[in-house]
Scaffold this motif. Structure first.
Motif, PDB file in Angstrom:
ATOM      1  N   LEU A 108       0.850  -1.191   0.000  1.00  0.00           N
ATOM      2  CA  LEU A 108       0.000   0.000   0.000  1.00  0.00           C
ATOM      3  C   LEU A 108       0.886   1.242   0.000  1.00  0.00           C
ATOM      4  N   PRO A 109       0.871   2.031  -1.080  1.00  0.00           N
ATOM      5  CA  PRO A 109       1.729   3.206  -1.160  1.00  0.00           C
ATOM      6  C   PRO A 109       1.152   4.395  -0.402  1.00  0.00           C
ATOM      7  N   GLU A 110       1.883   5.488  -0.416  1.00  0.00           N
ATOM      8  CA  GLU A 110       1.410   6.725   0.202  1.00  0.00           C
ATOM      9  C   GLU A 110       0.047   7.104  -0.371  1.00  0.00           C
ATOM     10  N   GLY A 111      -0.900   7.428   0.514  1.00  0.00           N
ATOM     11  CA  GLY A 111      -2.237   7.818   0.086  1.00  0.00           C
ATOM     12  C   GLY A 111      -3.185   6.658  -0.140  1.00  0.00           C
ATOM     13  N   GLY A 112      -2.659   5.415  -0.097  1.00  0.00           N
ATOM     14  CA  GLY A 112      -3.502   4.252  -0.331  1.00  0.00           C
ATOM     15  C   GLY A 112      -4.322   3.878   0.888  1.00  0.00           C
ATOM     16  N   THR A 113      -5.508   3.335   0.649  1.00  0.00           N
ATOM     17  CA  THR A 113      -6.382   2.851   1.723  1.00  0.00           C
ATOM     18  C   THR A 113      -6.953   1.496   1.312  1.00  0.00           C
ATOM     19  N   HIS A 114      -7.462   0.774   2.289  1.00  0.00           N
ATOM     20  CA  HIS A 114      -8.221  -0.453   2.009  1.00  0.00           C
ATOM     21  C   HIS A 114      -9.511  -0.342   2.802  1.00  0.00           C
ATOM     22  N   SER A 115     -10.617  -0.113   2.106  1.00  0.00           N
ATOM     23  CA  SER A 115     -11.879   0.225   2.753  1.00  0.00           C
ATOM     24  C   SER A 115     -12.408  -0.923   3.610  1.00  0.00           C
TER      25      SER A 115
END
Length: 206
Positions: A108-115
């Motif tokens: 998961l890179p910068e700014g990434g999320t997993h809802s």
């Protein structure tokens, strides 16, 4: 004096992966994750098509323990941790057992999320952590009764942890977290400039 009990408890298992297995070289594991991500064109295509930030092997690779010895080590340790957690949960497995169903990489890179999501058709799910740079996001867990709290007031800030609607747990590299697969969870936005790398998994009853 009133007798107040805690009922229908939600368990969260937290340990070092190496507590029940051979130590795993974190550099080797991280290098393996990136090597697989670089070669996995099907996984890259799926992430792009589905708008998944970064990379996951969830929809493309099902044989990581066979591909790299380090993932075989992870499976061997996870089998022991999951057995210990199942015992803590007082599961009556009868003649069956809990077996690894899926094991996948998350980058998961910068700014990434997993809802927010859960893992249908599995019994125990979890994650072990490969790279957790300073500033990266914690794991967010949601009280499974949330939908039934229609008229409830909010909980007091700083109140008892077991009464909060959301719990944030901050993993460290080498940690493993286990929970029952119906527990809704998410990864908030990665605020670090560096990747958040983890390996997640599901166990089924067979």
């Amino acid at each position: 004096m009133a007798d107040i009990k805690s009922l229908f408890v939600t368990r969260l298992y937290h340990a070092k992966l190496s507590d029940l297995g051979d130590p795993i070289d974190p550099d080797e594991l991280e290098a393996s994750c990136y090597s697989i991500a670089e070669d996995d064109e099907a996984g890259q295509d799926w992430c792009e098509r589905e708008g998944y930030p970064g990379y996951t092997s969830y929809a493309s690779l099902t044989d990581l323990p066979w591909r790299f010895p380090v993932f075989a080590q992870i499976k061997e340790a996870l089998d022991k941790h999951v057995a210990a957690f199942a015992d803590e949960l007082d599961f009556d497995l009868g003649d069956g057992h809990l077996e690894l169903e899926d094991l996948w990489i998350n980058i998961l890179p910068e700014g990434g999320t997993h809802s927010s999501h859960l893992h249908p058709h599995s019994v125990i799910s979890g994650t072990t952590y490969v790279s957790m740079p300073e500033g990266t996001s914690a794991l967010k867990l949601e009280d499974p009764r949330s939908a039934r709290m229609m008229a409830s007031p909010p909980r007091k800030k700083g109140g008892r942890e077991d009464l909060q609607t959301f719990i944030f747990v901050k993993p460290r590299v080498g940690d493993v977290f286990l929970w029952e697969s119906w527990l809704r969870h998410e990864v908030p936005m990665n605020m670090s400039e560096d990747d958040r790398v983890s390996v997640s998994f599901n166990y089924k009853w067979v």
